[in-house]
Motif scaffolding. Structure first.
Motif, PDB file in Angstrom:
ATOM      1  N   ILE A 134       0.853  -1.184   0.000  1.00  0.00           N
ATOM      2  CA  ILE A 134       0.000   0.000   0.000  1.00  0.00           C
ATOM      3  C   ILE A 134       0.895   1.241   0.000  1.00  0.00           C
ATOM      4  O   ILE A 134       1.761   1.384   0.873  1.00  0.00           O
ATOM      5  N   GLY A 135       0.675   2.122  -0.973  1.00  0.00           N
ATOM      6  CA  GLY A 135       1.465   3.345  -1.059  1.00  0.00           C
ATOM      7  C   GLY A 135       2.948   3.059  -1.133  1.00  0.00           C
ATOM      8  O   GLY A 135       3.405   2.262  -1.949  1.00  0.00           O
ATOM      9  N   GLN A 136       3.734   3.676  -0.221  1.00  0.00           N
ATOM     10  CA  GLN A 136       5.182   3.488  -0.218  1.00  0.00           C
ATOM     11  C   GLN A 136       5.611   2.194   0.488  1.00  0.00           C
ATOM     12  O   GLN A 136       6.789   1.838   0.466  1.00  0.00           O
ATOM     13  N   ALA A 137       4.677   1.525   1.126  1.00  0.00           N
ATOM     14  CA  ALA A 137       4.942   0.228   1.778  1.00  0.00           C
ATOM     15  C   ALA A 137       6.121   0.304   2.747  1.00  0.00           C
ATOM     16  O   ALA A 137       6.957  -0.600   2.809  1.00  0.00           O
ATOM     17  N   LYS A 138       6.167   1.377   3.534  1.00  0.00           N
ATOM     18  CA  LYS A 138       7.262   1.569   4.485  1.00  0.00           C
ATOM     19  C   LYS A 138       6.808   1.421   5.942  1.00  0.00           C
ATOM     20  O   LYS A 138       7.595   1.654   6.863  1.00  0.00           O
ATOM     21  N   GLY A 139       5.554   1.063   6.142  1.00  0.00           N
ATOM     22  CA  GLY A 139       5.048   0.932   7.500  1.00  0.00           C
ATOM     23  C   GLY A 139       5.135  -0.488   8.024  1.00  0.00           C
ATOM     24  O   GLY A 139       5.550  -1.408   7.314  1.00  0.00           O
ATOM     25  N   LYS A 140       4.749  -0.665   9.271  1.00  0.00           N
ATOM     26  CA  LYS A 140       4.721  -1.999   9.869  1.00  0.00           C
ATOM     27  C   LYS A 140       3.818  -2.900   9.046  1.00  0.00           C
ATOM     28  O   LYS A 140       2.747  -2.499   8.602  1.00  0.00           O
ATOM     29  N   ASN A 141       4.262  -4.131   8.865  1.00  0.00           N
ATOM     30  CA  ASN A 141       3.527  -5.056   8.002  1.00  0.00           C
ATOM     31  C   ASN A 141       2.778  -6.096   8.814  1.00  0.00           C
ATOM     32  O   ASN A 141       2.955  -6.210  10.025  1.00  0.00           O
ATOM     33  N   TRP A 142       1.946  -6.850   8.124  1.00  0.00           N
ATOM     34  CA  TRP A 142       1.151  -7.912   8.744  1.00  0.00           C
ATOM     35  C   TRP A 142       1.272  -9.131   7.859  1.00  0.00           C
ATOM     36  O   TRP A 142       1.226  -9.039   6.637  1.00  0.00           O
ATOM     37  N   TRP A 143       1.444 -10.302   8.476  1.00  0.00           N
ATOM     38  CA  TRP A 143       1.505 -11.519   7.666  1.00  0.00           C
ATOM     39  C   TRP A 143       0.795 -12.667   8.354  1.00  0.00           C
ATOM     40  O   TRP A 143       0.631 -12.688   9.565  1.00  0.00           O
ATOM     41  N   CYS A 144       0.370 -13.601   7.525  1.00  0.00           N
ATOM     42  CA  CYS A 144      -0.278 -14.801   8.030  1.00  0.00           C
ATOM     43  C   CYS A 144      -0.098 -15.913   7.005  1.00  0.00           C
ATOM     44  O   CYS A 144       0.770 -15.828   6.138  1.00  0.00           O
ATOM     45  N   VAL A 145      -0.921 -16.956   7.099  1.00  0.00           N
ATOM     46  CA  VAL A 145      -0.814 -18.111   6.206  1.00  0.00           C
ATOM     47  C   VAL A 145      -2.112 -18.252   5.420  1.00  0.00           C
ATOM     48  O   VAL A 145      -3.166 -18.490   6.007  1.00  0.00           O
ATOM     49  N   LEU A 146      -2.010 -18.106   4.112  1.00  0.00           N
ATOM     50  CA  LEU A 146      -3.182 -18.298   3.261  1.00  0.00           C
ATOM     51  C   LEU A 146      -3.425 -19.772   2.984  1.00  0.00           C
ATOM     52  O   LEU A 146      -4.563 -20.234   2.966  1.00  0.00           O
ATOM     53  N   TYR A 147      -2.334 -20.497   2.725  1.00  0.00           N
ATOM     54  CA  TYR A 147      -2.471 -21.929   2.464  1.00  0.00           C
ATOM     55  C   TYR A 147      -1.323 -22.680   3.137  1.00  0.00           C
ATOM     56  O   TYR A 147      -0.162 -22.314   2.924  1.00  0.00           O
ATOM     57  N   PRO A 148      -1.634 -23.704   3.934  1.00  0.00           N
ATOM     58  CA  PRO A 148      -2.969 -24.120   4.374  1.00  0.00           C
ATOM     59  C   PRO A 148      -3.692 -22.955   5.047  1.00  0.00           C
ATOM     60  O   PRO A 148      -3.032 -22.140   5.688  1.00  0.00           O
ATOM     61  N   PRO A 149      -5.016 -22.896   4.894  1.00  0.00           N
ATOM     62  CA  PRO A 149      -5.756 -21.705   5.340  1.00  0.00           C
ATOM     63  C   PRO A 149      -5.893 -21.602   6.861  1.00  0.00           C
ATOM     64  O   PRO A 149      -6.996 -21.585   7.407  1.00  0.00           O
ATOM     65  N   ILE A 150      -4.755 -21.525   7.549  1.00  0.00           N
ATOM     66  CA  ILE A 150      -4.746 -21.440   9.011  1.00  0.00           C
ATOM     67  C   ILE A 150      -5.429 -20.165   9.485  1.00  0.00           C
ATOM     68  O   ILE A 150      -6.092 -20.137  10.519  1.00  0.00           O
ATOM     69  N   CYS A 151      -5.256 -19.074   8.718  1.00  0.00           N
ATOM     70  CA  CYS A 151      -5.868 -17.797   9.107  1.00  0.00           C
ATOM     71  C   CYS A 151      -7.362 -17.745   8.774  1.00  0.00           C
ATOM     72  O   CYS A 151      -8.047 -16.819   9.190  1.00  0.00           O
ATOM     73  N   LEU A 152      -7.828 -18.715   8.001  1.00  0.00           N
ATOM     74  CA  LEU A 152      -9.197 -18.665   7.496  1.00  0.00           C
ATOM     75  C   LEU A 152     -10.085 -19.777   8.020  1.00  0.00           C
ATOM     76  O   LEU A 152     -11.295 -19.616   8.113  1.00  0.00           O
ATOM     77  N   SER A 153      -9.487 -20.915   8.353  1.00  0.00           N
ATOM     78  CA  SER A 153     -10.273 -22.096   8.681  1.00  0.00           C
ATOM     79  C   SER A 153     -10.766 -22.085  10.123  1.00  0.00           C
ATOM     80  O   SER A 153     -10.056 -21.684  11.044  1.00  0.00           O
ATOM     81  N   ALA A 154     -11.995 -22.550  10.294  1.00  0.00           N
ATOM     82  CA  ALA A 154     -12.553 -22.709  11.642  1.00  0.00           C
ATOM     83  C   ALA A 154     -12.136 -24.051  12.234  1.00  0.00           C
ATOM     84  O   ALA A 154     -12.287 -24.292  13.430  1.00  0.00           O
ATOM     85  N   ALA A 155     -11.582 -24.939  11.392  1.00  0.00           N
ATOM     86  CA  ALA A 155     -11.133 -26.244  11.857  1.00  0.00           C
ATOM     87  C   ALA A 155      -9.847 -26.090  12.662  1.00  0.00           C
ATOM     88  O   ALA A 155      -9.206 -25.040  12.648  1.00  0.00           O
ATOM     89  N   SER A 156      -9.464 -27.152  13.370  1.00  0.00           N
ATOM     90  CA  SER A 156      -8.222 -27.111  14.129  1.00  0.00           C
ATOM     91  C   SER A 156      -7.046 -27.010  13.169  1.00  0.00           C
ATOM     92  O   SER A 156      -7.146 -27.368  11.989  1.00  0.00           O
ATOM     93  N   ALA A 157      -5.920 -26.537  13.684  1.00  0.00           N
ATOM     94  CA  ALA A 157      -4.730 -26.396  12.850  1.00  0.00           C
ATOM     95  C   ALA A 157      -4.310 -27.737  12.269  1.00  0.00           C
ATOM     96  O   ALA A 157      -3.951 -27.839  11.092  1.00  0.00           O
ATOM     97  N   ASP A 158      -4.345 -28.794  13.094  1.00  0.00           N
ATOM     98  CA  ASP A 158      -3.948 -30.119  12.616  1.00  0.00           C
ATOM     99  C   ASP A 158      -4.825 -30.571  11.452  1.00  0.00           C
ATOM    100  O   ASP A 158      -4.333 -31.064  10.438  1.00  0.00           O
ATOM    101  N   GLN A 159      -6.144 -30.418  11.594  1.00  0.00           N
ATOM    102  CA  GLN A 159      -7.061 -30.814  10.526  1.00  0.00           C
ATOM    103  C   GLN A 159      -6.779 -30.041   9.248  1.00  0.00           C
ATOM    104  O   GLN A 159      -6.791 -30.606   8.147  1.00  0.00           O
TER     105      GLN A 159
END
Length: 201
Positions: A134-159
């Protein structure tokens, strides 16, 4: 004398790390994972809020699509197919937030430090990443995991990991609730890597 002491310490740390060297199973974690990385324009409160708004919009857009993917390759292709749609959602979100910053995205390989997500600790290393700037991309960033969808799934991480094709040993490796040994392992390797990089630079 000081250099010899530092070198001895480095060798001691390295020898300790050898007890925790990555296996082929470790390397496959990188190959099976797709990360999400959102970089804010700056560290201002407004820009950080915009970053989180974009994050939420992208996760909402990709949630069902990512759940239908059976491999990282499918997830990667889905991102490529949906690139314009993702960009459009990012732009619309920024406009709704009153921001006129530009936004861009790409699939690239990026280095990530060791990171704990609930019951899962992913090792530091290079991962395929959907990077949103976003813009100059010089600010604090955020990251997660799209696949496997750990950030998205309601299931347990193992599943979620098993569904994504992770083997039993790989799930054991990244599941923090199996014990702290694996998180310690990742941290040792990360520290050794930084130490030797600084020493030989």
């Amino acid at each position: 004398m000081k250099k010899c002491l530092v070198l001895c310490m480095a060798l001691a740390v390295f020898c300790t790390a050898c007890l925790f060297l990555p296996t082929a199973s470790d390397a496959q974690i990188y190959e099976k994972t797709l990360r999400l990385h959102v970089l804010a324009n700056s560290d201002s409160a407004e820009d950080q809020a915009n970053k989180l708004a974009v994050r939420d919009a992208v996760l909402a857009l990709l949630e069902q699509r990512m759940q239908s993917c059976d491999s990282r390759e499918q997830a990667e292709q889905m991102i490529l197919d949906e690139k314009e749609g993702i960009l459009s959602v990012c732009r619309q979100t920024l406009i709704a937030e009153g921001s006129d910053h530009t936004v861009s995205l790409r699939l690239c390989t990026e280095y990530y430090p060791t990171k704990v997500y609930g019951d899962v600790a992913l090792p530091s290393g290079e991962y395929l990443s959907l990077q949103i700037c976003i813009g100059q991309a010089k600010g604090k960033n955020w990251w997660c995991v799209l696949y496997p969808p750990i950030c998205l799934s309601a299931a347990s991480a193992d599943q979620t990991l098993y569904k994504a094709g992770f083997e039993k040993e790989q799930v054991k490796l990244v599941s923090e609730d199996r014990g702290v040994r694996y998180t310690v392992k990742f941290k040792i390797l990360e520290t050794v890597g930084r130490l030797f990089s600084k020493w030989f630079s």
